[in-house]
Write a protein that holds these residues in place. Structure first.
Motif, PDB file in Angstrom:
ATOM      1  N   PHE A 111      20.825 -13.633 -42.900  1.00  0.00           N
ATOM      2  CA  PHE A 111      21.123 -13.417 -41.477  1.00  0.00           C
ATOM      3  C   PHE A 111      21.195 -11.917 -41.199  1.00  0.00           C
ATOM      4  O   PHE A 111      20.589 -11.401 -40.254  1.00  0.00           O
ATOM      5  N   ASP A 112      21.930 -11.207 -42.044  1.00  0.00           N
ATOM      6  CA  ASP A 112      22.105  -9.766 -41.857  1.00  0.00           C
ATOM      7  C   ASP A 112      20.772  -9.029 -41.947  1.00  0.00           C
ATOM      8  O   ASP A 112      20.528  -8.066 -41.205  1.00  0.00           O
ATOM      9  N   ARG A 113      19.899  -9.466 -42.839  1.00  0.00           N
ATOM     10  CA  ARG A 113      18.594  -8.812 -43.000  1.00  0.00           C
ATOM     11  C   ARG A 113      17.807  -8.833 -41.693  1.00  0.00           C
ATOM     12  O   ARG A 113      17.215  -7.812 -41.293  1.00  0.00           O
ATOM     13  N   ILE A 114      17.783  -9.987 -41.028  1.00  0.00           N
ATOM     14  CA  ILE A 114      17.045 -10.098 -39.773  1.00  0.00           C
ATOM     15  C   ILE A 114      17.668  -9.219 -38.698  1.00  0.00           C
ATOM     16  O   ILE A 114      16.958  -8.539 -37.938  1.00  0.00           O
ATOM     17  N   ILE A 115      18.982  -9.197 -38.621  1.00  0.00           N
ATOM     18  CA  ILE A 115      19.668  -8.357 -37.635  1.00  0.00           C
ATOM     19  C   ILE A 115      19.373  -6.880 -37.891  1.00  0.00           C
ATOM     20  O   ILE A 115      19.119  -6.101 -36.966  1.00  0.00           O
ATOM     21  N   GLN A 116      19.404  -6.485 -39.164  1.00  0.00           N
ATOM     22  CA  GLN A 116      19.178  -5.082 -39.511  1.00  0.00           C
ATOM     23  C   GLN A 116      17.762  -4.635 -39.156  1.00  0.00           C
ATOM     24  O   GLN A 116      17.559  -3.521 -38.656  1.00  0.00           O
ATOM     25  N   ILE A 117      16.773  -5.472 -39.424  1.00  0.00           N
ATOM     26  CA  ILE A 117      15.387  -5.092 -39.119  1.00  0.00           C
ATOM     27  C   ILE A 117      15.127  -5.137 -37.617  1.00  0.00           C
ATOM     28  O   ILE A 117      14.698  -4.148 -37.003  1.00  0.00           O
ATOM     29  N   ASN A 118      15.375  -6.283 -37.012  1.00  0.00           N
ATOM     30  CA  ASN A 118      14.959  -6.496 -35.631  1.00  0.00           C
ATOM     31  C   ASN A 118      15.832  -5.787 -34.602  1.00  0.00           C
ATOM     32  O   ASN A 118      15.313  -5.187 -33.657  1.00  0.00           O
ATOM     33  N   LEU A 119      17.138  -5.874 -34.769  1.00  0.00           N
ATOM     34  CA  LEU A 119      18.053  -5.342 -33.754  1.00  0.00           C
ATOM     35  C   LEU A 119      18.496  -3.920 -34.068  1.00  0.00           C
ATOM     36  O   LEU A 119      18.275  -2.998 -33.273  1.00  0.00           O
ATOM     37  N   VAL A 120      19.104  -3.715 -35.231  1.00  0.00           N
ATOM     38  CA  VAL A 120      19.592  -2.376 -35.573  1.00  0.00           C
ATOM     39  C   VAL A 120      18.420  -1.416 -35.741  1.00  0.00           C
ATOM     40  O   VAL A 120      18.478  -0.260 -35.298  1.00  0.00           O
ATOM     41  N   GLY A 121      17.337  -1.890 -36.369  1.00  0.00           N
ATOM     42  CA  GLY A 121      16.163  -1.042 -36.526  1.00  0.00           C
ATOM     43  C   GLY A 121      15.601  -0.601 -35.189  1.00  0.00           C
ATOM     44  O   GLY A 121      15.205   0.564 -35.014  1.00  0.00           O
ATOM     45  N   THR A 122      15.545  -1.504 -34.232  1.00  0.00           N
ATOM     46  CA  THR A 122      15.072  -1.157 -32.893  1.00  0.00           C
ATOM     47  C   THR A 122      15.980  -0.131 -32.248  1.00  0.00           C
ATOM     48  O   THR A 122      15.523   0.882 -31.700  1.00  0.00           O
ATOM     49  N   PHE A 123      17.297  -0.361 -32.310  1.00  0.00           N
ATOM     50  CA  PHE A 123      18.228   0.572 -31.674  1.00  0.00           C
ATOM     51  C   PHE A 123      18.184   1.941 -32.354  1.00  0.00           C
ATOM     52  O   PHE A 123      18.262   2.980 -31.691  1.00  0.00           O
ATOM     53  N   ARG A 124      18.051   1.948 -33.681  1.00  0.00           N
ATOM     54  CA  ARG A 124      17.972   3.223 -34.408  1.00  0.00           C
ATOM     55  C   ARG A 124      16.813   4.066 -33.879  1.00  0.00           C
ATOM     56  O   ARG A 124      16.968   5.267 -33.631  1.00  0.00           O
ATOM     57  N   CYS A 125      15.660   3.443 -33.713  1.00  0.00           N
ATOM     58  CA  CYS A 125      14.502   4.183 -33.218  1.00  0.00           C
ATOM     59  C   CYS A 125      14.674   4.598 -31.756  1.00  0.00           C
ATOM     60  O   CYS A 125      14.262   5.699 -31.360  1.00  0.00           O
TER      61      CYS A 125
END
Length: 259
Positions: A111-125
């Protein structure tokens, strides 16, 4: 926004929706940097469009920083960011194995992996691109930049097994307007596209009868979406200066069934 001569970063730019968007922007005279993990394909696409490839893992802060540094050294500060990097999985929250009856739950690390890539990764960029855009001189209407994110119709009608994916994409939808409001005083626009079922590399492994069934479930037109159709909307969101704070479904009017 006048696109010609601008610099852009497209995450997930080596394939699928990101590749189509990179190509569409390049056709408008935009200098495009591709962020992706697939170096071989990324270098090929970058070469074909006269862009630059940056091998970037959106879950890693140092990797993202290095990608932006390389892109800006080559093209200057980007005025455009299109976030297409993402992935998914299909795991029920809790289930019973058909063969053994064993009860299992969704592995939290997955679950965390998907959140980190899709959501946190998007916000980071977004955060790093927006900080860079603040250094730019304003264009017409005081505009400094445009950001386009990729969510999914699963943000609104996720299917069984899509808890993590829907949560990640729902988060992208949920943060679109607040971020647009955060940046409104500095002329940076933020919009999000919610694609339906698109014919991308993620779909390539599906049997033809599955693809046919999915296409038949679309009200009109009865087919899968094509990546250039996503790219067309992404480019318009960048070009049209009155497009801001919006979450737009691009789905042939589909509403996903429970499974």
């Amino acid at each position: 926004m006048k696109l010609e001569g601008c610099a852009a970063v497209v995450t997930g730019g080596a394939s699928g929706l990101g590749e189509a968007t990179a190509r569409a922007l390049a056709e408008q005279g935009v200098k495009v940097a591709l962020f992706d993990l697939n170096a071989e394909r990324g270098e090929q696409v970058a070469s074909e469009i006269g862009g630059i490839f940056c091998q970037v893992n959106v879950t890693d802060e140092a990797s993202v920083d290095a990608g932006f540094a390389k892109a800006r050294a080559a093209h200057g500060q980007e005025r455009i960011l299109v976030n297409c990097a993402g992935t998914g999985n299909a795991i029920k929250t809790a289930s019973r194995a058909r063969d053994t009856g064993e009860i299992r739950h969704f592995p939290i690390d997955q679950f965390d992996r998907i959140i980190q890539i899709n959501l946190v990764g998007t916000f980071r960029c977004i955060a790093k691109a927006a900080a860079g855009m603040l250094t730019l001189d304003p264009m017409e209407d005081g505009e400094r930049g445009a950001i386009v994110n990729t969510a999914s119709v699963a943000a609104e009608d996720g299917q069984a097994g899509q808890a993590a994916y829907s949560a990640s994409k729902g988060g992208i939808v949920g943060m679109t307007l607040p971020i647009a409001r955060d940046l409104m005083g500095d002329g940076i626009r933020v919009n999000t596209i919610l694609p339906g079922i698109f014919n991308t590399p993620l779909m390539n492994g599906a049997p033809q009868h599955v693809k046919d069934a999915l296409a038949a479930s679309v009200p009109f037109p009865k087919r899968l979406g094509n990546a250039p159709e996503y790219a067309s909307l992404a480019v318009e969101m960048c070009r049209n200066s009155y497009f801001n704070g919006e979450d737009v479904r691009l789905d042939g009017a589909i509403r996903m069934s429970p499974r």
